[in-house]
Design an enzyme around this catalytic site. Sequence first.
Site, mmCIF file in Angstrom:
data_model
loop_
_atom_site.group_PDB
_atom_site.id
_atom_site.type_symbol
_atom_site.label_atom_id
_atom_site.label_comp_id
_atom_site.label_asym_id
_atom_site.label_seq_id
_atom_site.Cartn_x
_atom_site.Cartn_y
_atom_site.Cartn_z
ATOM 1 N N ALA A 90 -11.634 4.373 2.142
ATOM 2 C CA ALA A 90 -10.373 3.750 1.562
ATOM 3 C C ALA A 90 -9.247 4.179 2.213
ATOM 4 O O ALA A 90 -9.075 5.769 2.796
ATOM 5 C CB ALA A 90 -10.410 3.875 0.034
ATOM 6 N N THR A 144 -6.149 9.295 3.304
ATOM 7 C CA THR A 144 -7.236 8.528 3.497
ATOM 8 C C THR A 144 -8.463 8.990 3.053
ATOM 9 O O THR A 144 -8.438 10.240 3.065
ATOM 10 C CB THR A 144 -7.370 8.008 5.218
ATOM 11 O OG1 THR A 144 -6.316 7.351 5.779
ATOM 12 C CG2 THR A 144 -8.611 7.428 5.285
ATOM 13 N N VAL A 145 -9.661 8.406 2.615
ATOM 14 C CA VAL A 145 -10.833 8.992 2.098
ATOM 15 C C VAL A 145 -11.922 8.465 3.114
ATOM 16 O O VAL A 145 -12.140 7.370 3.476
ATOM 17 C CB VAL A 145 -11.264 8.397 0.478
ATOM 18 C CG1 VAL A 145 -12.472 9.131 0.224
ATOM 19 C CG2 VAL A 145 -10.038 8.731 -0.285
ATOM 20 N N LYS A 191 -10.975 13.613 1.526
ATOM 21 C CA LYS A 191 -9.557 12.811 1.462
ATOM 22 C C LYS A 191 -8.648 13.936 2.170
ATOM 23 O O LYS A 191 -8.315 15.149 2.020
ATOM 24 C CB LYS A 191 -9.144 13.010 -0.145
ATOM 25 C CG LYS A 191 -7.800 12.465 -0.191
ATOM 26 C CD LYS A 191 -7.464 12.006 -1.443
ATOM 27 C CE LYS A 191 -7.978 10.711 -1.893
ATOM 28 N NZ LYS A 191 -7.510 10.251 -3.351
ATOM 29 N N ASP A 199 -0.653 10.650 -12.605
ATOM 30 C CA ASP A 199 -0.835 9.234 -11.850
ATOM 31 C C ASP A 199 -2.291 8.363 -12.037
ATOM 32 O O ASP A 199 -2.913 8.079 -11.237
ATOM 33 C CB ASP A 199 -0.753 9.577 -10.353
ATOM 34 C CG ASP A 199 -0.531 8.360 -9.418
ATOM 35 O OD1 ASP A 199 0.019 7.401 -10.155
ATOM 36 O OD2 ASP A 199 -0.610 8.335 -8.186
#
Length: 666
Positions: free
Chosen positions: A25, A31-32, A47, A146
């Site tokens: 993702a 970005t992972v 990540k 978050d």
Amino acid sequence: MDTQVADTLLGSLIDGRYRIRGRVARGGMATVYTATDERLERTVAVKIIHPTQAPDLRARVAGFVERFTDEAKTIARLTHPNVVAVYDQGTHQGLPYLVMEYVRGRTLRDVLAERRRLNPDEALAIAEQMLAAIGAAHRAGLVHRDVKPENVLVAEAPTGGAANLVDSVVKVADFGLARAVEAAEEDQGNQLMATVAYVAPELVTDGHADPRTDVYSAGIVLFEMLTGRVPYDGNRPIDVAWQHVDRDVPAPSTLVPGLPKALDELVARATRRDPGARPTDAGALLAEVQVAREDLGNNAHTAVLRRITDAPAPAVAGPTMAVAAVRPAERPAWARLPEPKGRDRSRGTEPNRPHRRRAVPEGNGLVARWRRQLSEAPPGRLAVVAGVLVVALLLVGGGWWFGVGRYTVAPELVSLTKAEAESQASRAGLTLVYAEPRYDQKVPRDSVLAQDPGSADRIVKGGTITLTLSLGPEQFPVPDVVGKEYELAEADLRAANLEAVKGKARYDDNLPAGVVLDTDPKPGAEVKPGTKVNVIVSRGRAPITVPNLVGKNVNEARGALQQLGLVPTETYRDSDKPKDEVIGQSPADGSGVEKGAEVKLEVSKGPAPVTVPRVVDLPCPQGKQVLESQGFPVVVQFNPNGVVRFQNPGENSQVAPGTPVTIGCF
């Protein structure tokens, strides 16, 4: 022709250990990737901050990488089955990265995109595990900041069952990244980091975040799972953010008719605009979710019982969407939430607490036997059987009420202020009484130090909670021991729970040797018990007497001090006294000092210079009058009734006061 840029990280080896295999993702900040840990031969998730983001963060905040590293270490110490584990951290080509547990599943965002909204029992099951993870972080002193569906991972049960999410495992990610990036933003003006669809009002208004901020965001996530949408939208992110400040979150049942009222109340409690009106942390909200899920499951069983017995049900407004009963023991071991403290794991009940009612099977249960007896009984026995049935139902209902129904869960009041605790207890319909307050070195004055019953313990609805308030740190005033012999001063300090420490003695012109001159801290200062107090003792009068030097020439004064073994220091300032005359001294004359002591002398620089005014071209008598009015003696040459043609010193000259000025008149 379209051009696709290859991902240069694919196939690369990070830190000589993690081989990047594929991209999972890509978000706004990082970005992972999936990777193979070639040392331990396991699949992990990596990540890594975007190359376009990391330089910007480093430029704005030099300590970003350090903050990122510290947060990674903190979250790595947080071990919980519903938290995505962090295994490692580092930098690769200047880009910070995290190595995390690889969860085979989807994000809650992916689930909602496919399903739009979830059934109430699925939403509550996911919320339980999500809150268990966030609650563990809160107990460790962490705030996520978050919470959103993108950071909630849903792994399906090993046995399958993709259609029902109740037995899925939920894991929460991105604790460290959220806080590290927010810290970078705060240093640049406290910009809003949280996703605006889930942001708490206090983050919008003053940038403040605490566990109740996560509670609000979790409430919005629960709202979205139940309704399939977030409560607010707008053309600009700032418009959405301010709606959280200005408006109450609507009840989910206004968007999905038939949702139980208990779910409306649960969402409303979690999303109060006033942080003090919300559950204190995710653990407190988790307890409320579990109670709501249990109550809704019991209501569903009551409806089943009524249908089996064909008994007329009273007109009570209830949920139109049934929620599956909560049966934790029937979950797979890997999917169970931690048992509450004090629960007997072998029986699934708390000490001294009755077993929860199970759903009654239609085939062989007690009610089924009663139904057969009613249908098969002769008319004469029908009334007896019916009476027995009524008594049994009353006993069951009474037992439920006295064993379970009349109880609620005590709220978390510890660490709240007295006013906040009273407000929360009032909303819960509970009464507060206060035990004897006591001192505490860490808890501020008038904050709750302890409560009985404790948070999440059972309490009778409308019952009483006993609170112990803090008096704050215990303080003792430093006694005034100046002028006392040291032994007496030491005894006074010991009696005040303080410790006397003999400091460096010094000379004093007024107090004899051995008498206390001063203390540090000063007399009257409030200090903690056991504080060390520095005691200054007099050595008596110093052996050298400072002479009177005012009015002497600085050279004469300097010689006199040096002859006594004292050290003169001089500072000069303007004065109407003659130049180089001593106009002040410290210590004053007559003071006692020891050899080598410094004596400060103030020395005159002489009168300040004055400016000679212009008198050229003035009539001679007028020019003379101007000069004399400013203190200058005037010498007139040639014609005293003529016009001034020259002057000496010239105009604007800087001269000492009283300097004669010669003017030539023609």
